[in-house]
Motif scaffolding. Structure first.
Motif, mmCIF file in Angstrom:
data_model
loop_
_atom_site.group_PDB
_atom_site.id
_atom_site.type_symbol
_atom_site.label_atom_id
_atom_site.label_comp_id
_atom_site.label_asym_id
_atom_site.label_seq_id
_atom_site.Cartn_x
_atom_site.Cartn_y
_atom_site.Cartn_z
ATOM 1 N N ILE A 67 0.834 -1.208 0.000
ATOM 2 C CA ILE A 67 0.000 0.000 0.000
ATOM 3 C C ILE A 67 0.869 1.259 0.000
ATOM 4 O O ILE A 67 0.598 2.218 -0.727
ATOM 5 N N ARG A 85 -4.307 5.117 -1.010
ATOM 6 C CA ARG A 85 -5.089 4.428 0.023
ATOM 7 C C ARG A 85 -4.573 4.740 1.418
ATOM 8 O O ARG A 85 -5.277 4.516 2.403
ATOM 9 N N ASN A 86 -3.367 5.264 1.509
ATOM 10 C CA ASN A 86 -2.751 5.550 2.799
ATOM 11 C C ASN A 86 -2.990 7.016 3.176
ATOM 12 O O ASN A 86 -2.056 7.796 3.348
ATOM 13 N N SER A 111 0.211 1.753 -3.732
ATOM 14 C CA SER A 111 -1.100 2.424 -3.664
ATOM 15 C C SER A 111 -1.087 3.492 -2.574
ATOM 16 O O SER A 111 -1.825 3.402 -1.575
#
Length: 222
Positions: A194, A201-202, A198
């Motif tokens: 993540i 998304r964090n 990605s």
């Protein structure tokens, strides 16, 4: 690395004690983390005592307590029948094989069984809490990591007893590396993915959106 090279008295002792203590610390850390997650999200109406346990960091005391118990077991092992350098003349015809004899087999399996009981306790607690909200849920990662850990060592026992010599040492090394990789990989690999792959998304906004979606789903179920 202690399993590689010509065996000595020091390396034979350190092989088992280091293995037992390091893995006990790892398993007790996972158990403490699992209990913290359960206390934080599973208790809907926490009482004073349970709230105090969570806020005071009481689950973290599991780590030194469990490690101390394992160190005591290792101390009893070393005090009664410690590992030693042994010569095996029956393993290979015409050769004398220098190996590390574990000394007391009962003590070895007590140490291994205690470590396995910690892993099984972590797996059980994490499995019971696997349905916590997805945004905060580390229980699924902890459950899978302990499942891999237990699977490796359950498989280790029959394979270990059916091998001899260098193959036996290789099996032990493989089990240590596989269980370590499984424990670390299952817990940290999704988080690293993540963070690196990605990053959107964090973020706080994404977490709030996931919380809202989760609440809508829960209401629709009822």
């Amino acid at each position: 690395l202690l399993y590689i090279g010509y065996p000595t008295m020091v390396s034979c002792i350190l092989q088992q004690t280091t293995f037992a203590i390091v893995f006990t610390v790892a398993a007790s850390c996972v158990l403490a983390k699992t209990i913290t997650v359960v206390l934080a999200f599973k208790i809907t109406v926490p009482g004073r005592r349970l709230r105090w346990l969570l806020l005071s960091g009481a689950p973290n005391y599991i780590i030194p307590i469990c490690t101390t118990i394992q160190m005591m077991l290792c101390g009893i092992w070393l005090g009664t029948s410690p590992p030693f350098v042994d010569a095996d003349v029956h393993m290979a015809h015409g050769y004398i094989i220098i190996v590390c004899n574990k000394g007391s087999v009962i003590a070895f399996y007590c140490v291994l069984g205690y470590m396995g009981s910690l892993a099984l306790a972590s797996f059980t607690v994490a499995f019971l809490a696997r349905n916590l909200p997805d945004t905060f849920n580390e229980a699924k990662l902890l459950t899978f990591s302990m499942l891999v850990f237990c699977s490796v060592w359950i498989t280790f026992l029959p394979v270990y007893h059916s091998t001899k010599g260098k193959v036996m040492v290789a099996v032990e090394i493989f089990s240590i590396l596989a269980s370590s990789a499984g424990m670390l990989g299952c817990i940290f690999a999704p988080k690293i993915y993540i963070i690196l792959m990605s990053p959107e998304r964090n973020s706080t906004q994404k977490i709030k959106e996931n919380n809202s979606t989760q609440k809508i789903k829960e209401k629709s179920y009822f």
